[in-house]
Each structure stands twice: as structure tokens, then as C-alpha cells.
Scaffold this active site. Structure first.
Site, PDB file in Angstrom:
ATOM      1  N   LYS A 221      -0.877  28.456 -40.354  1.00 44.94           N
ATOM      2  CA  LYS A 221      -2.552  28.864 -39.176  1.00 44.94           C
ATOM      3  C   LYS A 221      -3.614  30.080 -39.488  1.00 44.94           C
ATOM      4  CE  LYS A 221      -3.135  34.276 -36.462  1.00 44.94           C
ATOM      5  NZ  LYS A 221      -4.347  33.839 -36.719  1.00 44.94           N
ATOM      6  N   ARG A 383      -0.846  37.720 -23.973  1.00 43.32           N
ATOM      7  CA  ARG A 383      -0.090  38.467 -25.269  1.00 43.32           C
ATOM      8  C   ARG A 383       0.869  38.019 -25.612  1.00 43.32           C
ATOM      9  NH1 ARG A 383      -2.727  39.143 -30.185  1.00 43.32           N
ATOM     10  NH2 ARG A 383      -4.669  39.438 -28.634  1.00 43.32           N
ATOM     11  N   LYS A 389       2.827  35.814 -35.265  1.00 46.36           N
ATOM     12  CA  LYS A 389       2.002  35.057 -36.576  1.00 46.36           C
ATOM     13  C   LYS A 389       2.558  36.103 -37.828  1.00 46.36           C
ATOM     14  CE  LYS A 389      -2.038  38.570 -34.651  1.00 46.36           C
ATOM     15  NZ  LYS A 389      -2.509  38.537 -33.882  1.00 46.36           N
TER      16      LYS A 389
HETATM   17  P1  AMP Z   1      -5.175  36.224 -34.005  1.00 47.44           P
HETATM   18  O1  AMP Z   1      -6.735  36.195 -33.309  1.00 47.44           O
HETATM   19  O2  AMP Z   1      -4.501  37.266 -35.584  1.00 47.44           O
HETATM   20  O3  AMP Z   1      -4.156  37.335 -32.673  1.00 47.44           O
HETATM   21  O4  AMP Z   1      -4.309  35.072 -34.127  1.00 47.44           O
HETATM   22  C1  AMP Z   1      -4.296  34.174 -33.122  1.00 47.44           C
HETATM   23  C2  AMP Z   1      -5.208  32.998 -33.482  1.00 47.44           C
HETATM   24  O5  AMP Z   1      -4.937  32.372 -34.351  1.00 47.44           O
HETATM   25  C3  AMP Z   1      -5.252  32.115 -32.419  1.00 47.44           C
HETATM   26  O6  AMP Z   1      -6.028  32.885 -31.054  1.00 47.44           O
HETATM   27  C4  AMP Z   1      -5.843  30.367 -32.960  1.00 47.44           C
HETATM   28  O7  AMP Z   1      -7.232  30.582 -32.994  1.00 47.44           O
HETATM   29  C5  AMP Z   1      -5.329  30.981 -34.206  1.00 47.44           C
HETATM   30  N1  AMP Z   1      -4.493  29.605 -35.011  1.00 47.44           N
HETATM   31  C6  AMP Z   1      -4.594  28.975 -36.301  1.00 47.44           C
HETATM   32  N2  AMP Z   1      -3.797  28.786 -36.076  1.00 47.44           N
HETATM   33  C7  AMP Z   1      -2.952  28.818 -35.318  1.00 47.44           C
HETATM   34  C8  AMP Z   1      -1.477  27.720 -35.532  1.00 47.44           C
HETATM   35  N3  AMP Z   1      -1.450  26.653 -35.701  1.00 47.44           N
HETATM   36  N4  AMP Z   1      -1.351  28.080 -34.033  1.00 47.44           N
HETATM   37  C9  AMP Z   1      -1.999  29.176 -33.067  1.00 47.44           C
HETATM   38  N5  AMP Z   1      -2.809  29.249 -33.353  1.00 47.44           N
HETATM   39  C10 AMP Z   1      -3.500  29.319 -34.239  1.00 47.44           C
END
Ligand code: AMP
Length: 527
Positions: A221, A383, A389
Site C-alpha cells: 500500500k 467501500r 488495508k
Molecule cells: P485509505 O485511503 O486508507 O482508505 O486507503 C485506500 C487508498 O490506498 C486508495 O484510495 C489508494 O489511493 C491507496 N493505495 C495505495 N496502494 C494501493 C494498492 N496497492 N491497491 C489499492 N489502493 C492502494
């Protein structure tokens, strides 16, 4: 005859006064049935406070100061015009948006104030509310879609899907009004961003792997900006998570896509991060410098190189792929892009292998991992648990400056703690939140004794103490808050450990907390 803007304003008022969503839906659909079909588009855009279709991407630059100036300006039109219609208001606002060149601000104020001068109080009120994005009448996009479905007699589920693909409620309304929308065969329009799929979170790798149901992909991530890349006939556009066009902020993305892709048209998704000379990740704040309006953009581009990591594909050579399972989409992805552009990942059902991968990602300076279900479709705008994550929690150090007596089982303990950061400029501690979470019974007892020793004021249910006990707290978010003098509040703070080795003046400073707040605000916008 065209519908007057006054009728629109009255409709807004009645929506404001109705709390039932069912009733709101009925009011809106009745209005749609009553007005002319070619008024549908301007109507829904004004109603949802969007004014201009997002996809047209001409940001309507009307901030509070422009609105304020327009209200106070005494401009009168030369030829006295009557009250405007919905369509006229929409046309004038389009004019405001398309102005460029010298003296833009003054010209915008002029158009707006002459429009306002033709309006009654209620019309002015709702024009201003629509412009400032503060309609607050409960006419959310979801509800307006339902009303549109009722009025046009189409299936709401299909219409919702169409909205996710087309992303522009004005365009949908227009197509519906002209009966040009074939809901059984909606194609995404290239260069019109699709609502992205979002992730849920888990606290541990074990939990994430369980949620994914065994064998899953585990991907790094990256802590950067989510990008949706549209490519067709040699042209590239890059959209952020909030569907803003960020092509110009990330010119290297366009370059690399043009150089490497050998396809007719495609929609890809990935993350862009800032890197150092060796290609190692740099903090999110560095990348943000590219998104602030800066004169010397070229220098910034050189100073803050970026790297693109692709992780999904939604559309390829005329075919929509969102309903394909992820493992299939990944095959399409790898068939058209080189591995150097792909997010680092493994596929495993072994928790220890996944854990190992997670630890390596953290050590390499990344945010964590994304665990992805292999057979899941790409669910637009939702979502869900298809992506899970896992990241390291963020903590700050704070000092306890006060405490409240607990209730029930905790009534003999000082168990709710006031947490403060340090302001070195004024040499004072500023409260940023309260928590009763994270301690064991023994720790509550110890805290109670210690705090009573440090007491400097007693208000009965609460005491204030000399700032001495430093604790580390985890939290979900920093919010702006008028509740405390600091102006900030931690959301869901919980104590993760004691930091008795730390001097109270070594805790997180108010400026550092502000930085975290600003960074998270940008993150919500872009990643
Ligand atoms: P969050 O913003 O914490 O909800 O996490 C989701 C975000 O992680 C996504 O909108 C992407 O911008 C980011 N992201 C980073 N790496 C990845 C990945 N390998 N797959 C999907 N999303 C990712």
C-alpha cells in the site's frame, strides 16, 4: 415557457422544511415532471450544488470573497431584466466559469451581481447556497437519482450503475430527458472518471487474510495519490480519487503511459508516490508540493520525482472490465504494462508469508499492505471488503493535564484523561482531546494515585494536574474543533503506552499536529 428560478428557490425551501426523504423524493420527481425536459440538467445541477458538471472540469472559481463582493456591489443592468429562469441562471454561471484573461475576478463579480440584482431574497439565498456547495436541503445525489428514476420511469439500480460510470448527474439527467439513455448498455465515457472502489480496514494481517477468505493477493500500500488514468488515441488524462483532473500536476504519468502502452484505449488505476534519487518512497507531504499552486512548477517536478505503481484495469479496447474477477483483470493488466510499472505484490494463502511481506513493506518505508480478494469484481464507488488495508497506526506523544473521575466500575479511579500537546512559542500545553481507552485496571490505579499527587486544582468531578505524565496515543484522525483552545481534537484517541522516559516539553507540538491535520486533509482529497 421556461421555469422561473423563483420556483426553484421555493422548491428548495420546501425540501428544507421536509424531513422525510420519501417526501423529498416525491417533491423532486413532481417538479421534474412539471418542468421542460431541457431544464432537467440545469435543475439537478443547481439542486445538488454542482452547478457545473464535474466532468467538464471547468472549476467554477467562485469563492466566498467573490460571492461577498457580488452581494455588496450595486451593479444594475442597463436594460432592466425581469427575474431569471433556471436556464438563465445556469447559462450565466457557465459564463462566469468560462471567463479568462485579464480582470477575471472583476468580470465574475459583475456577472454574479447583475444576476443577484434581478432576484428576490429567497432566490438570492438559494443561488448563494448552491454556489457555495452548502445547499443543506437533503437533496443528495442518491436521492436525486431516485427522483429522476421515478420521473423518467426507469430502473433505479440501473440508473445508479450508470451514474457510477458516467459520474455526472447533469449529463445523466439530460440524456434521460432526451430519452437517449440505454441503461442496458452503458459504456464508460473515456476521460470521464469512474467512481473508484474503496477499501475497508483490518488491524492485523491475520484478520485481513481471514476476511479475504484464504488465498489472496497482498500488495504494497503506497502512501501517495490515487490515480485513474484514461488513455485513448494518444491522449492521456489523470484523475484523483475525488475525480479532479490532475494530469498537469503529474506530467511524468502522461509521458510513461504514452511511451509504454500499445493499446487503443484503456482505463487504469494506480498510486503515485514521491521518491528519492534511489527510488525510495518519500513522505506524502513531499508529493503534496505538486498540488499546491506554485509558480516554479518545473523546479518542483525536478526536485520531487515521482513513481507510478499500477494495480487495476477497468476498461480495455472498448470492453468494460469492472465485472470481471480481479485475477482476470490482473491478467489483462500484466498483458499490457511492464512489471516495472506494477505495484509490488504476492499471491498467497500463507499468513506467515503475508506477514513477512507486510513487514518488508513497512521497512521499505511504505504505509502497509492491501489484501485483495482474487475473485471480486470492481465495485465502483463502494467501500467494501474486496480490498482490505492493513497499516501501522499513527501515534503522537501527549501529556496528561487533567482527569475526570470514572463511573460505574471505574468510579474510584481517575479514568478519563485530558491530553495535551506543547506550544513552545507560548510555553503552554494545549488540550487536544480526552480518552479513557487503552489502560488496564492496574494502570488506572497507578494513574489515579500519581495524578492525585500532581493535582493543582480540584473541581469535584475533575482535577487539573501538573503536566508530567507523558503517554503515546493512537488516533484515527485530527479534526478542527472549537471545543479546545488548541483548535484541534483527536478522533478516537486511545493510549498505546506510557512514555515516562519523556520530558513533557518533548511531546508533539501544536505545529506538528497542525501538519498532521493538513496532510490528512490533502489525503482525503487525493488518495
Ligand atoms: P485509505 O485511503 O486508507 O482508505 O486507503 C485506500 C487508498 O490506498 C486508495 O484510495 C489508494 O489511493 C491507496 N493505495 C495505495 N496502494 C494501493 C494498492 N496497492 N491497491 C489499492 N489502493 C492502494
Amino acid at each position: 415557457m421556461e421555469t422561473s428560478f423563483l420556483e426553484f428557490a421555493k422548491l428548495c425551501r420546501s425540501l428544507e422544511e421536509t424531513s422525510s426523504t420519501l417526501e423529498k423524493r416525491r417533491i423532486i420527481s413532481n417538479f421534474l415532471r412539471k418542468i421542460n425536459p431541457d431544464e432537467w440538467k440545469p435543475f439537478v445541477l443547481l439542486l445538488t450544488g454542482k452547478v457545473l458538471p464535474e466532468s467538464e472540469n471547468k472549476a467554477l472559481y467562485v469563492g466566498y470573497s467573490t460571492i461577498k463582493k457580488a452581494i455588496s456591489s450595486k451593479i444594475q443592468t442597463l436594460i432592466p431584466l425581469g427575474p431569471p429562469t433556471i436556464k438563465e441562471v445556469y447559462r450565466e454561471l457557465n459564463r462566469v466559469a468560462s471567463i479568462s484573461g485579464a480582470d477575471v475576478q472583476r468580470k465574475r463579480v459583475d456577472i454574479l451581481s447583475s444576476l443577484l440584482s434581478r432576484m428576490s431574497d429567497i432566490e438570492r439565498e438559494f443561488l448563494i447556497r448552491s454556489l457555495s456547495g452548502e445547499m443543506r436541503i437533503g437533496a443528495e445525489v442518491g436521492l436525486v437519482l431516485q427522483a429522476l428514476a421515478d420521473a423518467a420511469k426507469v430502473d433505479i439500480e440501473k440508473l445508479r450503475k450508470a451514474y457510477l460510470l458516467i459520474g455526472d448527474i447533469g449529463e445523466l439527467a439530460e440524456k434521460l430527458s432526451k430519452k437517449e439513455l440505454n441503461l442496458d448498455n452503458i459504456k464508460p465515457k473515456l476521460f470521464n472518471p469512474i467512481r473508484p472502489m474503496l477499501a475497508t480496514s483490518a488491524d492485523t494481517i491475520e484478520e485481513a487474510m481471514q476476511l479475504a477468505g484464504g488465498r489472496a493477493a497482498v500488495e504494497v500500500k503506497y502512501d501517495g495519490v490515487r490515480v485513474q488514468i484514461h488513455y485513448a488515441s494518444g491522449e492521456v488524462k489523470v484523475f484523483s480519487r475525488r475525480l479532479t483532473d490532475v494530469t498537469e500536476n503529474l506530467p511524468e504519468v502522461t509521458d510513461v503511459i504514452k511511451k509504454t502502452l500499445k493499446v487503443r484505449d484503456v482505463i487504469l488505476e494506480g498510486e503515485v508516490i514521491a521518491v528519492d534519487e534511489k527510488g525510495n518512497p518519500r513522505p506524502f507531504q513531499e508529493l503534496m508540493k505538486r498540488f499546491k499552486r506554485i509558480k516554479d512548477f518545473e523546479i518542483i517536478v525536478k526536485k520531487i520525482p515521482i513513481k507510478l505503481y499500477l494495480f487495476d484495469i477497468l476498461y480495455l479496447n472498448g470492453k468494460l472490465l469492472v465485472n470481471e474477477p480481479y485475477y482476470k483483470r490482473y491478467e489483462y493488466l500484466t498483458s499490457i504494462v511492464p512489471s516495472s510499472l506494477l505495484a509490488e505484490r504476492i499471491v498467497t494463502d500463507d499468513i506467515s508469508v503475508a506477514k513477512d511481506f507486510y513487514e518488508r513493506a513497512i521497512r521499505a518505508g511504505h504505509e502497509g499492505v492491501m489484501v485483495k480478494k482474487l475473485d471480486a469484481p470492481y465495485v465502483m464507488g463502494v467501500r467494501g471488503a474486496n480490498w482490505i488495508k492493513v497499516k501501522e497506526v499513527e501515534t503522537i506523544d501527549v501529556v496528561v493535564v487533567g482527569a475526570e473521575w470514572g463511573h460505574g466500575r471505574r468510579r474510584n479511579w481517575l479514568s478519563d484523561y485530558y491530553l495535551a500537546v506543547y506550544d513552545p512559542e507560548n510555553n503552554e500545553f494545549l488540550i487536544v482531546g480526552k480518552t479513557f481507552k487503552g489502560l488496564t485496571d492496574e494502570e488506572f490505579e497507578w494513574m489515579t494515585r500519581k495524578l492525585l499527587e500532581l493535582k493543582i486544582a480540584d473541581e469535584g468531578y475533575r482535577i487539573w494536574v501538573k503536566p508530567e505524565i507523558v503517554v503515546e496515543v493512537a488516533f484515527n484522525e485530527v479534526q478542527k474543533s472549537p471545543k479546545y483552545k488548541s483548535g484541534y481534537a483527536l478522533r478516537f484517541a486511545r493510549i498505546t503506552r506510557f512514555r515516562l522516559d519523556k520530558d513533557p516539553k518533548d511531546v508533539t507540538t501544536i505545529n506538528e499536529l497542525k501538519e498532521i491535520y493538513l496532510r490528512d486533509m490533502m489525503r482525503r482529497e487525493l488518495s
